[in-house]
Design an enzyme around this catalytic site. Sequence first.
Site, mmCIF file in Angstrom:
data_model
loop_
_atom_site.group_PDB
_atom_site.id
_atom_site.type_symbol
_atom_site.label_atom_id
_atom_site.label_comp_id
_atom_site.label_asym_id
_atom_site.label_seq_id
_atom_site.Cartn_x
_atom_site.Cartn_y
_atom_site.Cartn_z
ATOM 1 N N GLU A 24 -7.186 11.405 -25.154
ATOM 2 C CA GLU A 24 -6.878 10.076 -25.685
ATOM 3 C C GLU A 24 -8.171 9.333 -25.976
ATOM 4 O OE1 GLU A 24 -3.658 7.488 -24.139
ATOM 5 O OE2 GLU A 24 -5.295 6.099 -23.619
ATOM 6 N N ARG A 114 6.164 -0.250 -25.438
ATOM 7 C CA ARG A 114 6.376 -1.698 -25.537
ATOM 8 C C ARG A 114 5.021 -2.389 -25.688
ATOM 9 N NH1 ARG A 114 7.379 -5.925 -20.834
ATOM 10 N NH2 ARG A 114 5.117 -5.559 -20.868
ATOM 11 N N TYR A 280 -7.414 10.998 -20.274
ATOM 12 C CA TYR A 280 -7.799 9.658 -20.710
ATOM 13 C C TYR A 280 -9.326 9.607 -20.749
ATOM 14 C CZ TYR A 280 -2.958 8.234 -19.860
ATOM 15 O OH TYR A 280 -1.586 8.116 -19.914
#
Length: 599
Positions: A24, A114, A280
């Site tokens: 990521e 979200r 990450y």
Amino acid sequence: MRVSEKLQKNLESSETSKPTFSFEFFVPKTTQGVQNLYDRMDRMYQTRPQFIDITWNAGGKLSQLSTDLVSTSQSVLGLETCMHLTCTNMPVQLIDDALARAYESGCQNILALRGDPPVTTGEWKQCEGGFAYAKDLVCYIRQKYGDHFDIGVAGYPEGHPEEEATPQLIQYLKEKVDAGANFIITQMFYDADIFIEWCRQVRQAGIDVPIIPGIMPITTYAAFMRRADWCKIKIPDEFMTKLDAVKDDDQAVREVGTGLIAGMCQKLLKSGYVTHLHMYTMNLEKASMMILDKLGLLTEEDDIFRDEVVPMPWRKSLHPQRRNESVRPIFWQKRPYSYVARTSQWSADEFPNGRFGDSSSPAFGDLDLLGSSLIRQSPQRALELWSAPTKLSDITNLVIDYLQGKTKCLPWCDVALNHEVDSIMPQLLDLNSHEILTLNSQPRVNGLPSGDKVIGWGPNNGYVFQKEYLEFLLPKSKLPQFMDLIGHDASLTYFSVDASDQLHSNHPDDTAANAVTWGIFPGREVLQPTIVEKVSFLAWKEEFFHILEEWKLILGEQGHRDSVTLLDTIINDYTLVNVVDNDFVTDGNRIHDHLKCLY
């Protein structure tokens, strides 16, 4: 390819298939940061991740950068890319724009979230005309695009900042999957037992899509504690004991942290719930690489992956209009960014020979390829990398450093040199030491297996061939002697052109393409992926001299007048030359032998 399909393909490839991984990246805040991230992503591509994902920054310039990063990583870098998309400050129109750009770039994977509350308010609110929950975003994407996108959603093994880890939170996850999600990527964690128990509960709830654990490397003690506190996750006693002992030594923290995270990952992989790790990276390289190396995932890949990774001798684009691209001029071998940008608007259906964009097309792109700069470095970084040359030997020494791996790029070379040229390295070093500035090259290859780790490309069980190729700068004063030398060797063909468009060539038909790389494979036609041709060479000449002009401008603005004079001399008094040795059978290095006569 969709993420879930890639994971399934790996599972089915072998009974002993290795675990896979992905990275990521987040959107940098500066233009130079974006450029440096492209370079980092390009290097990390070599580890063969299954995919990368790009975080989303809602609203404004950074949202545009998110979609730009996705497009570039798909089209130029050839990395399967997953784009984050959030509901935060995103009315439907902005969501539609982001999805359309992802679709056009060939991206087939979306991580639907979200999103976090805006930093300015600290409170999450549904924006007017937007969505309140990730499941609504999943439903909307399915409604608009059917099954085109694989959709990932977030999982929270230790709870959400607004919801503790309860059966209700797993029920929310199931609603997202039932709405159309194909895989789950989890929030970071450090307690493997908590994660494994959560996976058991997820499966018990009837959720059967792949679960991908989000792995956060430990880089410094302060960052480790800050992230754990921010995410409200448990730190195992073993972690605290070992890290507390070295917390004032960043290097020791990273080494100890690597061992702890690698041990955690091994436990996850043995649990039966996990086959893939999502790193990450925080846009850093070393920490993730150390973990993967400790897990044994950075060793040479088996042949089952090779076809997917090396279909051509150049980086293959994943853009839908470029997937069938089969030919590129060799001049952009080390300038993949500008080549793909230059040809991005060409229409594939205009070219019946199957290659994406004939350089003789009137649609051939202009020089405004990558924004305002063809030198993909800031002025300050350019000075750090290449100093301020005042004589030609300073520049040839830069090339020698590049050839020897001491520097990874040059103003006209975006990518690092590979080992393909090792067999002609002594000749390249000799030419540059005598101030014949080499720009691009490849050695002769007469039928090496397509599985060769250095030269090989294309399907298995084939053979690849190359003509020796050299591109260099030559003083105009030596051009007549060069032309006379080449004229006595029927195996050599050349083009020479200077900044004022004075062209010389001995090609029997200078409108035809000369294939300099080709492959022979079982049950397939001959593939000719790399060529030399006049029109492309003239376009490359424009780009090359434009790069010198830009370098000159950078140095002039910093007061390096002698450097400006040097580059003016090169632009005005040198010619750009390429030579092909069409005899790929006979041993020897005829190009070098002839050029030695010019010393």
